[in-house]
Scaffold this motif. Structure first.
Motif, PDB file in Angstrom:
ATOM      1  N   TRP A 159      -2.444  -5.384   4.687  1.00 17.29           N
ATOM      2  CA  TRP A 159      -1.053  -4.949   4.421  1.00 17.29           C
ATOM      3  C   TRP A 159      -0.655  -4.662   2.889  1.00 17.29           C
ATOM      4  O   TRP A 159      -0.122  -3.608   2.281  1.00 17.29           O
ATOM      5  N   ALA A 217      -4.248   1.561   5.595  1.00 16.28           N
ATOM      6  CA  ALA A 217      -3.826   0.101   6.101  1.00 16.28           C
ATOM      7  C   ALA A 217      -3.768   0.066   7.441  1.00 16.28           C
ATOM      8  O   ALA A 217      -4.123  -0.863   8.339  1.00 16.28           O
ATOM      9  N   LEU A 246      -5.597  -2.391  10.315  1.00 14.54           N
ATOM     10  CA  LEU A 246      -5.201  -3.349  11.236  1.00 14.54           C
ATOM     11  C   LEU A 246      -5.500  -3.195  12.402  1.00 14.54           C
ATOM     12  O   LEU A 246      -5.778  -4.008  13.117  1.00 14.54           O
TER      13      LEU A 246
END
Length: 121
Positions: A96, A107, A111
């Protein structure tokens, strides 16, 4: 100071990685597997001065900021980071943080890679 054997470290973190590289690329690039093990594990990962957990934070951050084209390498390095003691929350926070540098899409893709690994447990 203890000397770490890069080949053993590679196998501890990514069991069979040399054989996978040799099988995949050996016919095209003879010696590539040994070069990767020597460069990545002997000359970088096994260096004194930074513990493996810190190294994996840096690696995960860099790969996350680089974007989706690094997803296979990111996956391997997240798995190894978890093996050396990073928590899923720490990995998520590192990813993050990289949203500031690689952008939100990079990002989110990173993730998603983490989520796919945590979903396998």
């Amino acid at each position: 100071m203890t000397t770490v054997n890069g080949a053993q470290l590679a196998d501890d973190l990514n069991s069979g990685v040399r054989d996978v590289l040799e099988e995949r690329y050996g016919d095209l690039l003879p010696g590539m597997a040994d070069t990767v093990i020597d460069m990545a594990y002997d000359r970088f990962y096994a260096r004194p001065g930074l513990d493996l957990k810190s190294r994996y934070i840096a690696i995960i951050a860099a790969l996350s900021a680089m974007g989706a084209q690094t997803a296979p390498q990111l996956r391997i390095n997240i798995e190894s980071g978890l093996k050396v003691g990073l928590s899923e929350i720490e990995v998520a926070e590192v990813i993050w943080q990289m949203a500031l540098y690689g952008g939100l899409p990079a990002a989110i893709n990173a993730l998603n890679t983490l989520r796919s690994i945590s979903g396998e447990k």
